[in-house]
Design an enzyme around this catalytic site. Structure first.
Site, PDB file in Angstrom:
ATOM      1  CE1 TYR A 211      -3.448  -2.783   0.523  1.00  0.00           C
ATOM      2  CE2 TYR A 211      -2.225  -3.327   2.505  1.00  0.00           C
ATOM      3  CZ  TYR A 211      -3.196  -3.637   1.572  1.00  0.00           C
ATOM      4  OH  TYR A 211      -3.903  -4.808   1.689  1.00  0.00           O
TER       5      TYR A 211
ATOM      6  CE1 TYR B 132      -8.384  -6.329   1.859  1.00  0.00           C
ATOM      7  CE2 TYR B 132      -8.021  -7.915   3.625  1.00  0.00           C
ATOM      8  CZ  TYR B 132      -7.564  -7.249   2.505  1.00  0.00           C
ATOM      9  OH  TYR B 132      -6.316  -7.497   2.025  1.00  0.00           O
TER      10      TYR B 132
ATOM     11  CG  ASP C  92     -12.335 -14.003   5.557  1.00  0.00           C
ATOM     12  OD1 ASP C  92     -11.492 -14.410   6.363  1.00  0.00           O
ATOM     13  OD2 ASP C  92     -12.104 -13.090   4.735  1.00  0.00           O
TER      14      ASP C  92
ATOM     15  CE  LYS D 137      -5.047 -10.716   8.778  1.00  0.00           C
ATOM     16  NZ  LYS D 137      -3.795 -10.126   8.283  1.00  0.00           N
TER      17      LYS D 137
END
Length: 431
Positions: free
Chosen positions: A23, A151, A252, A281
């Site tokens: 980013y 997201y 998710d 994660k």
């Protein structure tokens, strides 16, 4: 200037010349801080300073850094086998980890597909859903329904189910698949979900279920799309809708899995079982990159019975033994401790520490859930200005958009949590 300073000046110059950070502009990434070590909840910087890590390295390092149990697990596995292909072969760490995940997740989820990252695990779930319907003779069911403010990753297919406004749809035009989007739930976490919150998604399913393969949501917490918390009751109603219209349900849990919301998995707040569950994660405690997509027998048997005769996906590093060993150690370490009390303590401390921000004129909302603390501003932050301000406070916080938030490692003590929240307040007060 000392020799070490000269050394790091050259290193940073090389970084800016060759590395493209996430980013960020390739030619000018903005504020970059060199880290030379990490221990516990602290990052050691090249200039000798230490920062308390309020981000758990993008939410995954739940046990902190340099943990002896985690280190030992990786070292022991390294002495045996660092990697072997998973096509036609298997190994003890993958077998043991799959058994653990099947045991911990809802009863019907019993087929584990390993991959490299959270984004890929979502891609895998989407492909499984589409291939399932094709295999059972309904090839028209290829679309997804997602929630606004959601997201699910940065890869091409996952971008298509991220929020169409705050996501990256406008940058990639017709390349991004066109999906259906329903409003993000307005119902508060601690309240019921009114039928009005279900009207639009119910209408989408009623009108388009013959072309919809699955609904994908982040249960209870919408992460990088806005750090929004919503009622578990929404998930119960959503499961009923999916069943009524013969549409699969994908959860998710890449950001929420392994205790972050106060439950081992966020779906436990609702008592709902999806058809496909994505994990990543914190799966390995932040030591290695690994993800998993867990399917029920309906999906597995449907795909097995199709023309292809197999699920058509196979990452090179699928089931990497080092990563699987890390995940086993992380999960066993988490479950061996009173992690629920730890997360409850962190929630209390984050709520108390961040509460004064509610009186700031520039703050729109303050909210906490489990080991998540969020200050939502009325205007987006300037990252180039605000990132050094957190470092000056001795903490590592990386905001995005209007959100200044923390997801600390679970091992963070009360004193360090107080330092993180005080530093967040100090910086927000100056914005």
């Amino acid at each position: 200037m000392s020799a070490p300073d000269n050394h790091w000046e050259q290193m940073l110059a090389d970084d800016r010349a060759h590395i493209w950070h996430p980013y960020a502009q390739a030619s000018d990434p903005g504020f970059i801080t060199p880290v030379v070590g990490a221990n516990g909840v602290r990052l050691q910087l090249a200039d000798g300073r230490e920062l308390i890590d309020g981000m758990a390295s993008w939410w995954c390092a739940i046990h902190g850094y340099n943990h002896p149990v985690m280190n030992r697990a990786v070292q022991q596995q390294l002495e045996t086998m660092s990697h072997v292909m998973f096509g036609g072969l298997t190994h003890p760490p993958a077998i043991k980890l799959a058994a653990i995940l099947v045991d911990l997740t809802p009863e019907g989820l019993n087929r584990v597909f390993f991959s490299d990252s959270g984004s890929v695990s979502v891609e895998v779930a989407m492909k499984m859903a589409i291939q399932y319907w094709q295999a059972i003779g309904k090839p028209g069911k290829q679309k997804m329904v997602a929630l606004r403010s959601g997201y699910h990753g940065d890869t091409l297919a996952t971008m298509s189910v991220c929020d169409p406004v705050t996501g990256m749809h406008h940058l990639f035009g017709d390349v991004v698949l066109k999906q259906f989007f329903a409003p993000a739930p307005d119902c508060a976490f601690d309240g019921p979900c009114p039928e009005s919150d279900m009207e639009e998604i119910s209408d989408i399913l009623a009108r388009h279920h013959e072309e919809i393969a699955a609904v994908i949501v982040e249960p209870v917490v919408q992460g990088a799309g806005g750090m929004r918390f919503y009622s578990p009751d929404y998930l119960r109603k959503l499961r009923a809708l999916c069943d009524a219209f013969d549409v699969l349900l994908i959860f998710d849990e890449i950001a929420t899995g392994f205790g972050r919301t106060g439950k081992l998995f966020a779906l436990e707040h609702a008592g709902v079982e999806p058809d496909l569950l994505c994990l990543g994660k914190s799966l390995t405690g932040g030591y290695m990159t690994l993800a998993a997509t867990i399917a029920n027998d309906r999906i597995a048997e449907g795909i097995d019975g199709g023309d292809a005769g197999a699920f058509m996906h196979g990452p090179t590093f699928m089931g990497n033994p080092l990563a699987c060993a890390s995940a086993i150690a992380s999960i066993e370490l988490l479950l061996s401790q009173p992690w629920q009390r730890t997360v409850a303590r962190l929630q209390t401390e984050l709520e108390q520490g961040l509460a004064p921000a509610r009186d700031f004129e520039q703050v729109a909302d303050v909210r906490t859930l489990g080991a998540i603390g969020v200050i939502e501003l009325k205007e987006a932050v300037n990252m180039r200005e605000v990132q050094p301000m957190f470092v000056e406070q001795g903490i590592w916080i990386r905001p995005f958009g209007k959100l200044v938030y923390t997801m600390p490692p679970f091992i963070m003590n009360s004193e360090d949590t107080a330092s993180v929240t005080a530093g967040m307040l100090e910086v927000v007060a100056r914005l």
